[in-house]
Design a protein around this motif. Structure first.
Motif, short mmCIF file in Angstrom:
data_model
loop_
_atom_site.label_atom_id
_atom_site.label_comp_id
_atom_site.label_asym_id
_atom_site.label_seq_id
_atom_site.Cartn_x
_atom_site.Cartn_y
_atom_site.Cartn_z
N ASP A 30 -9.70 -12.61 90.29
CA ASP A 30 -8.66 -12.44 89.27
C ASP A 30 -8.58 -13.61 88.29
OD1 ASP A 30 -7.89 -10.04 90.36
OD2 ASP A 30 -6.31 -10.93 91.61
N GLN A 31 -8.97 -14.78 88.74
CA GLN A 31 -8.69 -15.98 87.94
C GLN A 31 -9.91 -16.80 87.58
OE1 GLN A 31 -5.65 -16.76 86.60
NE2 GLN A 31 -5.09 -14.74 87.34
N GLN A 32 -11.11 -16.24 87.73
CA GLN A 32 -12.31 -16.96 87.34
C GLN A 32 -13.19 -16.07 86.47
OE1 GLN A 32 -14.00 -18.30 91.12
NE2 GLN A 32 -13.38 -20.38 90.57
N THR A 33 -14.01 -16.73 85.65
CA THR A 33 -14.93 -16.02 84.76
C THR A 33 -16.29 -16.67 84.84
OG1 THR A 33 -13.13 -15.51 83.23
CG2 THR A 33 -15.39 -15.34 82.36
N GLU A 34 -17.32 -15.84 85.01
CA GLU A 34 -18.68 -16.34 84.89
C GLU A 34 -19.14 -16.07 83.46
OE1 GLU A 34 -23.23 -15.95 86.49
OE2 GLU A 34 -21.62 -15.18 87.76
N LEU A 35 -19.44 -17.15 82.77
CA LEU A 35 -19.93 -17.08 81.40
C LEU A 35 -21.43 -17.36 81.43
CD1 LEU A 35 -19.01 -17.17 78.26
CD2 LEU A 35 -19.47 -19.61 78.52
N SER A 36 -22.19 -16.54 80.76
CA SER A 36 -23.64 -16.77 80.63
C SER A 36 -23.99 -16.83 79.16
CB SER A 36 -24.44 -15.65 81.31
OG SER A 36 -24.20 -15.66 82.70
N VAL A 37 -24.75 -17.85 78.79
CA VAL A 37 -25.22 -18.03 77.42
C VAL A 37 -26.75 -18.04 77.46
CG1 VAL A 37 -25.25 -19.53 75.38
CG2 VAL A 37 -23.20 -19.44 76.84
N THR A 38 -27.36 -17.18 76.65
CA THR A 38 -28.82 -17.17 76.52
C THR A 38 -29.15 -17.36 75.05
OG1 THR A 38 -28.99 -15.63 78.38
CG2 THR A 38 -30.95 -15.91 77.02
N GLU A 39 -30.02 -18.31 74.78
CA GLU A 39 -30.52 -18.59 73.42
C GLU A 39 -32.01 -18.28 73.42
OE1 GLU A 39 -29.72 -22.67 72.53
OE2 GLU A 39 -27.58 -22.49 72.95
N TYR A 40 -32.50 -17.71 72.34
CA TYR A 40 -33.89 -17.28 72.26
C TYR A 40 -34.63 -17.95 71.10
CZ TYR A 40 -32.22 -13.45 75.18
OH TYR A 40 -31.66 -12.71 76.20
N GLY A 41 -35.95 -18.10 71.27
CA GLY A 41 -36.81 -18.40 70.14
C GLY A 41 -37.19 -19.84 69.91
N TYR A 42 -37.03 -20.72 70.89
CA TYR A 42 -37.44 -22.10 70.68
C TYR A 42 -38.96 -22.21 70.81
CZ TYR A 42 -32.56 -23.26 70.82
OH TYR A 42 -31.22 -23.33 70.52
N PRO A 43 -39.62 -22.89 69.88
CA PRO A 43 -41.08 -22.94 69.88
C PRO A 43 -41.67 -23.87 70.95
CG PRO A 43 -40.24 -24.21 68.04
CD PRO A 43 -39.05 -23.53 68.68
N SER A 44 -40.84 -24.73 71.55
CA SER A 44 -41.35 -25.63 72.58
C SER A 44 -40.31 -25.78 73.68
CB SER A 44 -41.67 -27.01 71.99
OG SER A 44 -40.48 -27.71 71.68
N GLN A 45 -40.80 -26.13 74.85
CA GLN A 45 -39.90 -26.37 75.98
C GLN A 45 -39.00 -27.58 75.69
OE1 GLN A 45 -39.64 -24.26 78.61
NE2 GLN A 45 -37.85 -25.47 79.20
N GLN A 46 -39.54 -28.56 74.98
CA GLN A 46 -38.77 -29.76 74.64
C GLN A 46 -37.54 -29.41 73.79
OE1 GLN A 46 -40.94 -32.68 72.36
NE2 GLN A 46 -39.35 -34.24 72.62
N LEU A 47 -37.72 -28.55 72.78
CA LEU A 47 -36.58 -28.15 71.94
C LEU A 47 -35.60 -27.30 72.73
CD1 LEU A 47 -38.30 -27.45 68.52
CD2 LEU A 47 -36.78 -29.35 69.11
N ALA A 48 -36.12 -26.44 73.61
CA ALA A 48 -35.23 -25.64 74.45
C ALA A 48 -34.39 -26.55 75.34
CB ALA A 48 -36.05 -24.65 75.28
N GLU A 49 -34.98 -27.58 75.90
CA GLU A 49 -34.25 -28.50 76.77
C GLU A 49 -33.22 -29.32 75.99
OE1 GLU A 49 -34.09 -28.42 80.05
OE2 GLU A 49 -35.48 -26.73 79.90
N LEU A 50 -33.55 -29.66 74.75
CA LEU A 50 -32.60 -30.37 73.89
C LEU A 50 -31.36 -29.48 73.65
CD1 LEU A 50 -32.04 -32.87 72.07
CD2 LEU A 50 -33.18 -31.60 70.23
N SER A 51 -31.61 -28.21 73.37
CA SER A 51 -30.50 -27.28 73.16
C SER A 51 -29.71 -27.07 74.45
CB SER A 51 -31.01 -25.94 72.62
OG SER A 51 -29.91 -25.11 72.36
N ARG A 52 -30.42 -26.97 75.58
CA ARG A 52 -29.75 -26.79 76.87
C ARG A 52 -28.79 -27.95 77.14
NH1 ARG A 52 -31.25 -23.85 80.95
NH2 ARG A 52 -33.43 -23.79 80.31
N ALA A 53 -29.24 -29.16 76.89
CA ALA A 53 -28.40 -30.34 77.11
C ALA A 53 -27.15 -30.28 76.24
CB ALA A 53 -29.19 -31.62 76.84
N GLY A 54 -27.31 -29.90 74.98
CA GLY A 54 -26.16 -29.79 74.09
C GLY A 54 -25.20 -28.70 74.55
N MET A 55 -25.73 -27.54 74.94
CA MET A 55 -24.87 -26.44 75.38
C MET A 55 -24.15 -26.81 76.67
SD MET A 55 -23.43 -23.56 74.84
CE MET A 55 -24.30 -22.93 73.42
#
Length: 164
Positions: free
Chosen positions: A128-153
Motif C-alpha cells: 500500500d505504501q511503497q512504489t517500485e520505480l524503473s527508469v530505462t534510457e536507450y541509445g548510448y553509443p558507449s558503455q562509458q556514456l551509459a555509466e555516466l548517465s547511470r551515475a547521474g540518474m
C-alpha cells in the motif's frame, strides 16, 4: 554485390529500479507536478529552478538543472505514451530556455552524448505504501556514456527519495 548484412550500431541502455517508501500517486506526482520536479531534478549539487510540465501524449515538458557554478542546462521531455500512475515514455533532448534543441557537444558535454535519449519510466505499487520505480534510457553509443548517465540518474533518484 556483397552478401554481408548491414551492421547495426551497438547501443547501450541504462536500467535502474528503486523502491520508494511512498504510494504510487505520490511518486507519480513527483514526476508530473512542477513544484515537485524542482525539488529533485538534477544530480547531487544541482538545483532545478524551472519545471514546466506537460505530461500527456504529444506534450513536451521543459526542465532546467542548475550546476553549482550557476550554469543552466535545459532539457525537453516529449511524451509518446502516458498511462497515468503506471508508465511514461518520452524522448529527452538538450535545449535552450525556449525549447530549441541544442547539440550536447555545443554545451560542453562529453563527446558522443546522444542528441535524443528515449526513456521509459514505470511505476508499480509494492503493497500500500511503497512504489517500485524503473527508469530505462536507450541509445548510448558507449558503455562509458551509459555509466555516466547511470551515475547521474542514481543521484537524481537519491534526491527524489529525500523529497518524498
Amino acid at each position: 554485390m556483397s552478401n554481408q548484412q548491414p551492421t547495426r550500431a551497438t547501443t547501450h541502455e541504462v536500467r535502474i529500479s528503486r523502491t520508494f517508501d511512498a504510494p504510487v500517486e505520490s511518486v507519480w506526482n513527483a514526476w508530473t507536478q512542477p513544484e515537485q520536479v524542482m525539488r529533485w531534478w538534477g544530480p547531487t549539487g544541482f538545483t532545478s529552478p524551472l519545471a514546466e510540465m506537460d505530461v500527456r501524449e504529444g506534450g513536451t515538458s521543459l526542465v532546467c538543472m542548475r550546476s553549482p557554478d550557476g550554469h543552466d542546462l535545459y532539457n525537453t521531455w516529449t511524451y509518446h505514451k502516458v498511462v497515468p500512475l503506471q508508465r511514461m515514455e518520452f524522448v529527452q533532448r538538450f535545449s535552450d530556455q525556449h525549447r530549441n534543441q541544442l547539440d550536447p557537444g555545443d554545451l560542453g558535454l562529453p563527446p558522443g552524448i546522444p542528441a535524443e535519449v528515449p526513456h521509459v519510466v514505470t511505476f508499480e505499487a509494492v503493497g500500500d505504501q511503497q512504489t517500485e520505480l524503473s527508469v530505462t534510457e536507450y541509445g548510448y553509443p558507449s558503455q562509458q556514456l551509459a555509466e555516466l548517465s547511470r551515475a547521474g540518474m542514481q543521484q537524481v533518484l537519491d534526491k527524489l527519495a529525500r523529497s518524498l
